[in-house]
Design a protein around this motif. Sequence first.
Motif, PDB file in Angstrom:
ATOM      1  N   THR A   1     -66.039   0.330 -12.503  1.00  0.00           N
ATOM      2  CA  THR A   1     -65.166   1.229 -11.751  1.00  0.00           C
ATOM      3  C   THR A   1     -65.180   2.650 -12.305  1.00  0.00           C
ATOM      4  OG1 THR A   1     -63.236   0.782 -13.130  1.00  0.00           O
ATOM      5  CG2 THR A   1     -63.582  -0.676 -11.223  1.00  0.00           C
ATOM      6  N   GLY A   2     -65.611   2.790 -13.541  1.00  0.00           N
ATOM      7  CA  GLY A   2     -65.573   4.101 -14.192  1.00  0.00           C
ATOM      8  C   GLY A   2     -64.188   4.469 -14.692  1.00  0.00           C
ATOM      9  N   ARG A   3     -63.221   3.584 -14.477  1.00  0.00           N
ATOM     10  CA  ARG A   3     -61.841   3.877 -14.899  1.00  0.00           C
ATOM     11  C   ARG A   3     -61.728   3.804 -16.414  1.00  0.00           C
ATOM     12  NH1 ARG A   3     -56.115   1.012 -13.980  1.00  0.00           N
ATOM     13  NH2 ARG A   3     -57.116  -0.579 -15.233  1.00  0.00           N
ATOM     14  N   HIS A   4     -61.124   4.839 -16.981  1.00  0.00           N
ATOM     15  CA  HIS A   4     -60.955   4.941 -18.425  1.00  0.00           C
ATOM     16  C   HIS A   4     -59.697   5.754 -18.682  1.00  0.00           C
ATOM     17  CE1 HIS A   4     -61.506   6.788 -22.403  1.00  0.00           C
ATOM     18  NE2 HIS A   4     -62.179   5.694 -22.692  1.00  0.00           N
ATOM     19  N   ARG A   5     -58.865   5.303 -19.578  1.00  0.00           N
ATOM     20  CA  ARG A   5     -57.680   6.092 -19.930  1.00  0.00           C
ATOM     21  C   ARG A   5     -57.483   6.064 -21.440  1.00  0.00           C
ATOM     22  NH1 ARG A   5     -56.123   1.403 -17.852  1.00  0.00           N
ATOM     23  NH2 ARG A   5     -54.432   0.207 -18.778  1.00  0.00           N
ATOM     24  N   THR A   6     -56.862   7.107 -21.928  1.00  0.00           N
ATOM     25  CA  THR A   6     -56.589   7.236 -23.350  1.00  0.00           C
ATOM     26  C   THR A   6     -55.091   7.400 -23.537  1.00  0.00           C
ATOM     27  OG1 THR A   6     -58.716   8.327 -23.665  1.00  0.00           O
ATOM     28  CG2 THR A   6     -57.091   8.581 -25.413  1.00  0.00           C
ATOM     29  N   HIS A   7     -54.520   6.578 -24.389  1.00  0.00           N
ATOM     30  CA  HIS A   7     -53.094   6.671 -24.680  1.00  0.00           C
ATOM     31  C   HIS A   7     -52.852   7.736 -25.749  1.00  0.00           C
ATOM     32  CE1 HIS A   7     -51.760   3.265 -22.296  1.00  0.00           C
ATOM     33  NE2 HIS A   7     -52.791   2.574 -22.740  1.00  0.00           N
ATOM     34  N   ALA A   8     -51.788   8.489 -25.586  1.00  0.00           N
ATOM     35  CA  ALA A   8     -51.456   9.543 -26.543  1.00  0.00           C
ATOM     36  C   ALA A   8     -50.816   8.957 -27.804  1.00  0.00           C
ATOM     37  CB  ALA A   8     -50.509  10.558 -25.910  1.00  0.00           C
ATOM     38  N   ARG A   9     -50.121   7.844 -27.654  1.00  0.00           N
ATOM     39  CA  ARG A   9     -49.418   7.250 -28.794  1.00  0.00           C
ATOM     40  C   ARG A   9     -49.892   5.809 -29.021  1.00  0.00           C
ATOM     41  NH1 ARG A   9     -43.472   7.086 -28.428  1.00  0.00           N
ATOM     42  NH2 ARG A   9     -43.961   5.696 -26.717  1.00  0.00           N
ATOM     43  N   PRO A  10     -50.034   5.408 -30.277  1.00  0.00           N
ATOM     44  CA  PRO A  10     -50.461   4.034 -30.547  1.00  0.00           C
ATOM     45  C   PRO A  10     -49.503   2.998 -29.965  1.00  0.00           C
ATOM     46  CG  PRO A  10     -50.027   5.215 -32.609  1.00  0.00           C
ATOM     47  CD  PRO A  10     -49.861   6.187 -31.486  1.00  0.00           C
ATOM     48  N   GLN A  11     -48.198   3.304 -29.940  1.00  0.00           N
ATOM     49  CA  GLN A  11     -47.213   2.372 -29.390  1.00  0.00           C
ATOM     50  C   GLN A  11     -47.499   2.080 -27.919  1.00  0.00           C
ATOM     51  OE1 GLN A  11     -46.700   5.211 -31.069  1.00  0.00           O
ATOM     52  NE2 GLN A  11     -44.684   5.289 -32.000  1.00  0.00           N
ATOM     53  N   ASP A  12     -47.931   3.092 -27.175  1.00  0.00           N
ATOM     54  CA  ASP A  12     -48.238   2.903 -25.751  1.00  0.00           C
ATOM     55  C   ASP A  12     -49.450   1.997 -25.576  1.00  0.00           C
ATOM     56  OD1 ASP A  12     -46.131   4.627 -25.203  1.00  0.00           O
ATOM     57  OD2 ASP A  12     -47.440   6.378 -25.004  1.00  0.00           O
ATOM     58  N   TRP A  13     -50.452   2.165 -26.437  1.00  0.00           N
ATOM     59  CA  TRP A  13     -51.654   1.333 -26.389  1.00  0.00           C
ATOM     60  C   TRP A  13     -51.290  -0.127 -26.672  1.00  0.00           C
ATOM     61  CZ3 TRP A  13     -54.330  -1.780 -29.820  1.00  0.00           C
ATOM     62  CH2 TRP A  13     -55.655  -2.078 -29.515  1.00  0.00           C
ATOM     63  N   VAL A  14     -50.450  -0.337 -27.695  1.00  0.00           N
ATOM     64  CA  VAL A  14     -50.019  -1.695 -28.059  1.00  0.00           C
ATOM     65  C   VAL A  14     -49.243  -2.319 -26.906  1.00  0.00           C
ATOM     66  CG1 VAL A  14     -48.514  -3.030 -29.601  1.00  0.00           C
ATOM     67  CG2 VAL A  14     -50.041  -1.292 -30.546  1.00  0.00           C
ATOM     68  N   GLU A  15     -48.347  -1.538 -26.293  1.00  0.00           N
ATOM     69  CA  GLU A  15     -47.567  -2.042 -25.159  1.00  0.00           C
ATOM     70  C   GLU A  15     -48.486  -2.405 -23.987  1.00  0.00           C
ATOM     71  OE1 GLU A  15     -44.062  -0.577 -22.086  1.00  0.00           O
ATOM     72  OE2 GLU A  15     -44.418   0.556 -23.928  1.00  0.00           O
ATOM     73  N   ASP A  16     -49.436  -1.544 -23.675  1.00  0.00           N
ATOM     74  CA  ASP A  16     -50.394  -1.802 -22.598  1.00  0.00           C
ATOM     75  C   ASP A  16     -51.173  -3.089 -22.888  1.00  0.00           C
ATOM     76  OD1 ASP A  16     -52.747  -1.811 -20.944  1.00  0.00           O
ATOM     77  OD2 ASP A  16     -52.685   0.354 -20.780  1.00  0.00           O
ATOM     78  N   PHE A  17     -51.662  -3.225 -24.120  1.00  0.00           N
ATOM     79  CA  PHE A  17     -52.420  -4.407 -24.516  1.00  0.00           C
ATOM     80  C   PHE A  17     -51.562  -5.673 -24.371  1.00  0.00           C
ATOM     81  CE2 PHE A  17     -54.116  -7.395 -27.662  1.00  0.00           C
ATOM     82  CZ  PHE A  17     -55.448  -7.410 -27.303  1.00  0.00           C
ATOM     83  N   GLY A  18     -50.316  -5.613 -24.825  1.00  0.00           N
ATOM     84  CA  GLY A  18     -49.420  -6.766 -24.719  1.00  0.00           C
ATOM     85  C   GLY A  18     -49.148  -7.154 -23.275  1.00  0.00           C
ATOM     86  N   GLU A  19     -48.915  -6.157 -22.426  1.00  0.00           N
ATOM     87  CA  GLU A  19     -48.675  -6.444 -21.006  1.00  0.00           C
ATOM     88  C   GLU A  19     -49.909  -7.060 -20.364  1.00  0.00           C
ATOM     89  OE1 GLU A  19     -47.437  -2.687 -19.422  1.00  0.00           O
ATOM     90  OE2 GLU A  19     -45.405  -2.882 -20.234  1.00  0.00           O
ATOM     91  N   HIS A  20     -51.089  -6.590 -20.764  1.00  0.00           N
ATOM     92  CA  HIS A  20     -52.329  -7.155 -20.240  1.00  0.00           C
ATOM     93  C   HIS A  20     -52.459  -8.626 -20.662  1.00  0.00           C
ATOM     94  CE1 HIS A  20     -56.411  -7.293 -18.754  1.00  0.00           C
ATOM     95  NE2 HIS A  20     -56.828  -7.732 -19.933  1.00  0.00           N
ATOM     96  N   GLN A  21     -52.129  -8.910 -21.905  1.00  0.00           N
ATOM     97  CA  GLN A  21     -52.187 -10.293 -22.384  1.00  0.00           C
ATOM     98  C   GLN A  21     -51.235 -11.192 -21.598  1.00  0.00           C
ATOM     99  OE1 GLN A  21     -54.300 -11.582 -24.752  1.00  0.00           O
ATOM    100  NE2 GLN A  21     -55.273  -9.582 -24.621  1.00  0.00           N
ATOM    101  N   LEU A  22     -50.029 -10.680 -21.310  1.00  0.00           N
ATOM    102  CA  LEU A  22     -49.061 -11.461 -20.525  1.00  0.00           C
ATOM    103  C   LEU A  22     -49.574 -11.714 -19.111  1.00  0.00           C
ATOM    104  CD1 LEU A  22     -45.696  -9.852 -21.674  1.00  0.00           C
ATOM    105  CD2 LEU A  22     -46.592 -12.117 -22.264  1.00  0.00           C
ATOM    106  N   ARG A  23     -50.236 -10.702 -18.508  1.00  0.00           N
ATOM    107  CA  ARG A  23     -50.826 -10.898 -17.178  1.00  0.00           C
ATOM    108  C   ARG A  23     -51.885 -12.002 -17.204  1.00  0.00           C
ATOM    109  NH1 ARG A  23     -50.411  -5.321 -17.016  1.00  0.00           N
ATOM    110  NH2 ARG A  23     -52.601  -4.999 -17.561  1.00  0.00           N
TER     111      ARG A  23
END
Length: 145
Positions: free
Chosen positions: A115-137
């Motif tokens: 898809t070419g989709r790529h995003r960068t989180h500004a804060r490590p906490q946001d990356w961890v939260e995103d990763f955790g939500e992905h795991q729950l999905r």
Amino acid sequence: MQQTVNRVDPALPVGAYQTYSITSPTDTTVRAACQQVGCQAWLHGWESTIDEATDLGAQQAAYIRTQARRTFREQRTEGGLTVFRFESGQRCFAEHKTRPEIYAVRDGDWRGNPTGRHRTHARPQDWVEDFGEHQLRLVDQKKEG
């Protein structure tokens, strides 16, 4: 000699995956806060012993008293030196540097990003939260079949 990478064959198409990565550019440094680098002076406080009989010492003491904007206690030693005792939890006088970290998420896996989709989180906490939500999905999708 380049090492061969052994990978398990993916069970799903490349578009079914997301890749989370933390990288750090090797040739870049940035200014960092004491807390960010685990500065011992920030953690435990510190003392600066200054000889005000010298020009440099007089300038340093004047700076601490009038411009440093830090909390301290001041004492004199028997030898006539001035000891400034700084409390923990405040920025020290050192210039800390660190390598920045890039917290990225992209579609796909090692085979590519369809898809070419790529995003960068500004804060490590946001990356961890995103990763955790992905795991729950993923857990929810597995339960649903």
